[in-house]
Each structure stands twice: as structure tokens, then as C-alpha cells.
Design a protein around this motif. Structure first.
Motif, PDB file in Angstrom:
ATOM      1  N   ARG A   1       0.063  79.796  25.459  1.00 30.65           N
ATOM      2  CA  ARG A   1       0.701  78.603  25.032  1.00 30.65           C
ATOM      3  C   ARG A   1       1.929  78.921  24.369  1.00 30.65           C
ATOM      4  O   ARG A   1       2.227  80.114  23.729  1.00 30.65           O
ATOM      5  N   SER A   2       3.015  78.087  24.591  1.00 30.45           N
ATOM      6  CA  SER A   2       4.366  78.223  23.737  1.00 30.45           C
ATOM      7  C   SER A   2       4.363  77.181  22.555  1.00 30.45           C
ATOM      8  O   SER A   2       5.289  77.396  21.773  1.00 30.45           O
ATOM      9  N   SER A   3       3.508  76.316  22.299  1.00 29.00           N
ATOM     10  CA  SER A   3       3.492  75.306  21.236  1.00 29.00           C
ATOM     11  C   SER A   3       1.895  74.642  21.069  1.00 29.00           C
ATOM     12  O   SER A   3       1.136  75.053  21.887  1.00 29.00           O
ATOM     13  N   VAL A   4       1.990  73.969  20.180  1.00 31.49           N
ATOM     14  CA  VAL A   4       0.531  73.383  19.786  1.00 31.49           C
ATOM     15  C   VAL A   4       0.564  71.891  19.810  1.00 31.49           C
ATOM     16  O   VAL A   4       1.798  71.155  19.429  1.00 31.49           O
ATOM     17  N   PRO A   5       0.008  71.030  20.597  1.00 29.64           N
ATOM     18  CA  PRO A   5       0.173  69.730  20.756  1.00 29.64           C
ATOM     19  C   PRO A   5       0.262  68.901  19.275  1.00 29.64           C
ATOM     20  O   PRO A   5      -0.697  69.000  18.540  1.00 29.64           O
ATOM     21  N   GLY A   6       1.225  68.080  19.365  1.00 31.24           N
ATOM     22  CA  GLY A   6       1.483  67.474  17.847  1.00 31.24           C
ATOM     23  C   GLY A   6       0.216  66.321  17.803  1.00 31.24           C
ATOM     24  O   GLY A   6      -0.119  66.212  16.605  1.00 31.24           O
ATOM     25  N   ALA A   7      -0.341  65.849  18.814  1.00 24.61           N
ATOM     26  CA  ALA A   7      -1.601  64.769  18.461  1.00 24.61           C
ATOM     27  C   ALA A   7      -2.523  65.499  17.740  1.00 24.61           C
ATOM     28  O   ALA A   7      -3.164  64.945  16.980  1.00 24.61           O
ATOM     29  N   LEU A   8      -2.799  66.832  18.242  1.00 26.31           N
ATOM     30  CA  LEU A   8      -3.982  67.695  17.518  1.00 26.31           C
ATOM     31  C   LEU A   8      -3.610  67.713  16.045  1.00 26.31           C
ATOM     32  O   LEU A   8      -4.401  67.852  15.125  1.00 26.31           O
ATOM     33  N   VAL A   9      -2.208  68.382  15.915  1.00 28.69           N
ATOM     34  CA  VAL A   9      -1.911  68.503  14.683  1.00 28.69           C
ATOM     35  C   VAL A   9      -1.929  67.422  13.533  1.00 28.69           C
ATOM     36  O   VAL A   9      -2.398  67.508  12.557  1.00 28.69           O
ATOM     37  N   GLU A  10      -1.512  66.156  14.200  1.00 24.70           N
ATOM     38  CA  GLU A  10      -1.628  65.177  13.593  1.00 24.70           C
ATOM     39  C   GLU A  10      -3.002  64.624  13.105  1.00 24.70           C
ATOM     40  O   GLU A  10      -3.262  64.327  11.871  1.00 24.70           O
ATOM     41  N   ALA A  11      -3.998  64.552  14.079  1.00 26.31           N
ATOM     42  CA  ALA A  11      -5.338  64.325  13.810  1.00 26.31           C
ATOM     43  C   ALA A  11      -5.919  65.193  12.757  1.00 26.31           C
ATOM     44  O   ALA A  11      -6.706  64.568  11.864  1.00 26.31           O
ATOM     45  N   TYR A  12      -5.509  66.452  12.808  1.00 26.06           N
ATOM     46  CA  TYR A  12      -6.329  67.399  11.849  1.00 26.06           C
ATOM     47  C   TYR A  12      -5.575  67.236  10.526  1.00 26.06           C
ATOM     48  O   TYR A  12      -6.431  67.339   9.359  1.00 26.06           O
ATOM     49  N   GLY A  13      -4.265  67.069  10.597  1.00 25.05           N
ATOM     50  CA  GLY A  13      -3.515  66.783   9.335  1.00 25.05           C
ATOM     51  C   GLY A  13      -3.878  65.520   8.599  1.00 25.05           C
ATOM     52  O   GLY A  13      -3.741  65.392   7.157  1.00 25.05           O
ATOM     53  N   GLU A  14      -4.275  64.590   9.187  1.00 24.15           N
ATOM     54  CA  GLU A  14      -4.955  63.229   8.566  1.00 24.15           C
ATOM     55  C   GLU A  14      -6.282  63.587   7.930  1.00 24.15           C
ATOM     56  O   GLU A  14      -6.529  63.075   6.722  1.00 24.15           O
ATOM     57  N   ARG A  15      -6.929  64.390   8.229  1.00 22.63           N
ATOM     58  CA  ARG A  15      -8.252  64.865   7.626  1.00 22.63           C
ATOM     59  C   ARG A  15      -8.322  66.005   6.784  1.00 22.63           C
ATOM     60  O   ARG A  15      -8.846  66.168   5.679  1.00 22.63           O
ATOM     61  N   TYR A  16      -6.992  66.758   6.943  1.00 23.44           N
ATOM     62  CA  TYR A  16      -6.858  67.930   5.988  1.00 23.44           C
ATOM     63  C   TYR A  16      -5.268  67.910   5.885  1.00 23.44           C
ATOM     64  O   TYR A  16      -4.587  68.684   6.284  1.00 23.44           O
ATOM     65  N   PRO A  17      -4.955  67.177   4.737  1.00 23.07           N
ATOM     66  CA  PRO A  17      -3.678  66.935   4.650  1.00 23.07           C
ATOM     67  C   PRO A  17      -3.231  68.267   3.745  1.00 23.07           C
ATOM     68  O   PRO A  17      -3.823  68.877   3.015  1.00 23.07           O
ATOM     69  N   SER A  18      -1.904  68.968   4.371  1.00 23.27           N
ATOM     70  CA  SER A  18      -1.505  70.222   3.765  1.00 23.27           C
ATOM     71  C   SER A  18      -1.209  70.225   2.355  1.00 23.27           C
ATOM     72  O   SER A  18      -0.329  69.623   1.785  1.00 23.27           O
ATOM     73  N   SER A  19      -1.527  71.623   1.816  1.00 22.60           N
ATOM     74  CA  SER A  19      -1.271  71.480   0.452  1.00 22.60           C
ATOM     75  C   SER A  19      -0.353  73.021   0.360  1.00 22.60           C
ATOM     76  O   SER A  19      -0.184  73.377  -0.792  1.00 22.60           O
ATOM     77  N   LEU A  20       0.150  73.370   1.497  1.00 29.23           N
ATOM     78  CA  LEU A  20       1.440  74.318   1.349  1.00 29.23           C
ATOM     79  C   LEU A  20       2.436  73.930   0.675  1.00 29.23           C
ATOM     80  O   LEU A  20       3.316  72.917   0.888  1.00 29.23           O
ATOM     81  N   PRO A  21       3.141  74.484  -0.180  1.00 27.80           N
ATOM     82  CA  PRO A  21       4.454  74.301  -0.900  1.00 27.80           C
ATOM     83  C   PRO A  21       5.591  74.681  -0.027  1.00 27.80           C
ATOM     84  O   PRO A  21       5.292  75.583   0.791  1.00 27.80           O
ATOM     85  N   ALA A  22       6.442  74.135  -0.262  1.00 33.99           N
ATOM     86  CA  ALA A  22       7.753  74.309   0.412  1.00 33.99           C
ATOM     87  C   ALA A  22       8.306  75.710   0.088  1.00 33.99           C
ATOM     88  O   ALA A  22       8.202  76.023  -1.164  1.00 33.99           O
ATOM     89  N   GLY A  23       8.742  76.717   0.905  1.00 37.48           N
ATOM     90  CA  GLY A  23       9.219  78.026   0.707  1.00 37.48           C
ATOM     91  C   GLY A  23       8.206  79.006   0.200  1.00 37.48           C
ATOM     92  O   GLY A  23       8.701  79.975  -0.230  1.00 37.48           O
ATOM     93  N   ALA A  24       6.959  78.800   0.304  1.00 35.06           N
ATOM     94  CA  ALA A  24       6.067  79.720  -0.140  1.00 35.06           C
ATOM     95  C   ALA A  24       6.051  81.250   0.646  1.00 35.06           C
ATOM     96  O   ALA A  24       5.654  82.147   0.027  1.00 35.06           O
ATOM     97  N   LEU A  25       6.498  80.984   1.938  1.00 32.23           N
ATOM     98  CA  LEU A  25       6.430  82.156   2.880  1.00 32.23           C
ATOM     99  C   LEU A  25       7.326  83.161   2.245  1.00 32.23           C
ATOM    100  O   LEU A  25       7.221  84.350   2.408  1.00 32.23           O
ATOM    101  N   GLU A  26       8.569  82.629   1.505  1.00 31.25           N
ATOM    102  CA  GLU A  26       9.669  83.550   1.099  1.00 31.25           C
ATOM    103  C   GLU A  26       9.673  83.978  -0.274  1.00 31.25           C
ATOM    104  O   GLU A  26      10.213  84.935  -0.694  1.00 31.25           O
ATOM    105  N   GLY A  27       9.057  83.029  -0.983  1.00 32.36           N
ATOM    106  CA  GLY A  27       8.933  83.146  -2.684  1.00 32.36           C
ATOM    107  C   GLY A  27       7.697  84.039  -2.929  1.00 32.36           C
ATOM    108  O   GLY A  27       7.140  84.513  -2.314  1.00 32.36           O
ATOM    109  N   PRO A  28       7.621  84.122  -4.282  1.00 31.73           N
ATOM    110  CA  PRO A  28       6.401  84.998  -4.694  1.00 31.73           C
ATOM    111  C   PRO A  28       5.052  84.236  -4.573  1.00 31.73           C
ATOM    112  O   PRO A  28       5.231  83.252  -4.062  1.00 31.73           O
ATOM    113  N   LEU A  29       4.270  85.249  -4.239  1.00 32.82           N
ATOM    114  CA  LEU A  29       2.775  84.728  -3.624  1.00 32.82           C
ATOM    115  C   LEU A  29       2.224  83.732  -4.692  1.00 32.82           C
ATOM    116  O   LEU A  29       2.534  84.021  -6.177  1.00 32.82           O
TER     117      LEU A  29
END
Length: 212
Positions: A150-178
Motif C-alpha cells: 500500500r502507499s496510503s491508508v484509507p481515510g474512512a478507516l482512520v476516521e472510524a477508528y479515530g471516533e472510537r479512539y481519539p488521538s492523545s498524541l501531542p503536536a511535535g512529540a516526534l521531534e521534541g523530548p520524550l
């Protein structure tokens, strides 16, 4: 009786209008069709991919196939998407472990990892070596969607799972301190094996490279 049914329907409609989210499914993954993606299979996982110290976990996975491919009776790699949901006993350390896991993938040759927002879900998009995945954490859960070929992940599945599991990732965590959380140092090898809290093979990469 009819009045009671109407009243219950009105309550459900009111909750939806107020922005209520559907709860996580009983077996964590969505065992029904999502938009043009047909639910195919459920499986409980023996091992979990993201280890969190002293935090028992269980994983569940579901597979979905493109409805058009199912209709024609032939599935290619890019016609299939897999969903993995891991539930930990507590949220402690889950965010830290998710960010650390994404960083390790970013250091692997052939993988590109970036923070993105898809269908309102902040996540890490992972691409490379003929695979495409997205993952994020939500409290004591980690969600991963994607597959090989695959080259991408379907947005419909991301949306469906995101509704049930809202993201708790903070912005910029990938580059900032752990984020704060338990240390991710290798565990004491003398500790007994716990199948509900599996430990990573910390020496695997060394053996693969022939390090001493």
C-alpha cells in the motif's frame, strides 16, 4: 412500548448531536463493514508490538478488503487493510512508548515517519519497504492501521477508528523530548516471562549485525 422506543431513539439522536463518541468495540476492533471496506477476519494476538514496562497488554486485529475486489473475487495486496488495537492495563507509559516506537521506525533504513492529521486524527504515518501504516495512541490504547503493498491508508478507516479512539498524541512529540513515563531500558533478564506483558528482544539487532 412504542413511546419508549421513540424516547430511546430521541436520546440517542440527542447524544449524537452533542458530539458523543461511540465506545471502543467489545473486542476492540470494528467487526463490521466501514464505507467501501468489507470486514473479513478477527484475531486475538498473542504478542504485542509496542512494549510498555510493567503494563499488561492484549492485542486484537481485524482485516478489511476493498468491496470492489471482493465482488470480482480477486484480492491484491493493496486491496487489504489490517487494523491492530492494543489495550494496556493502564495509560501510564503508553504515550512515551508510542513516540519511542515511531522514532525507532524512523531510524530504520527504508522507512519514513512523519506526524500528520488525517480525518481529524493526529497520528504518525509510516511508509517504506512496500508498506504504509498509521499509528496513534488513545489513553491506554494504541491503534495501528495499514498493510503491505500500500502507499496510503484509507481515510474512512482512520476516521472510524479515530471516533472510537481519539488521538492523545501531542503536536511535535516526534521531534521534541520524550513524554514522561517509565524508563524504556532493557528489563532484568532474570525476571520470569509474563505472556501478558511480553518483553522485547533487545539483543536482536546486535545479533543481526554481528555485534559483540
Amino acid at each position: 412500548m412504542r413511546a419508549a422506543v421513540i424516547a430511546l431513539g430521541a436520546v440517542a439522536a440527542f447524544a449524537s448531536a452533542c458530539g458523543g463518541r461511540p465506545p471502543p468495540p467489545k473486542r476492540l476492533v470494528i467487526e463490521s463493514n466501514v464505507a467501501s471496506w468489507t470486514f473479513r477476519r478477527y484475531q486475538r494476538l498473542v504478542d504485542v508490538e509496542v512494549w510498555v514496562p510493567d503494563n499488561r497488554a492484549v492485542g486484537h486485529t481485524a482485516s478489511y478488503a476493498a468491496a470492489a475486489a471482493v465482488k470480482r473475487g480477486r484480492l491484491a495486496d493493496d486491496d487489504v487493510v489490517h487494523a491492530f488495537v492494543t489495550r494496556y492495563a493502564k495509560p501510564d507509559g503508553v504515550l512515551r512508548a508510542t513516540v519511542a516506537f515511531a522514532r525507532r521506525l524512523a531510524q530504520e533504513a527504508g522507512y519514513q515517519v512523519e506526524e500528520r492529521t488525517i480525518e481529524g486524527v493526529r497520528l504518525y504515518a509510516v511508509a517504506g519497504q512496500g508498506e504504509a501504516w498509521v499509528l496513534w495512541c488513545s489513553g491506554r490504547y494504541i491503534v495501528k492501521l495499514g498493510g503491505r503493498g500500500r502507499s496510503s491508508v484509507p481515510g474512512a478507516l482512520v476516521e472510524a477508528y479515530g471516533e472510537r479512539y481519539p488521538s492523545s498524541l501531542p503536536a511535535g512529540a516526534l521531534e521534541g523530548p520524550l513524554p514522561e513515563g517509565p524508563s524504556l531500558q532493557p528489563p532484568d533478564a532474570s525476571e520470569p516471562y509474563d505472556p501478558n506483558n511480553p518483553r522485547p528482544d533487545w539483543d536482536h539487532d546486535k545479533r543481526r549485525r554481528g555485534d559483540r
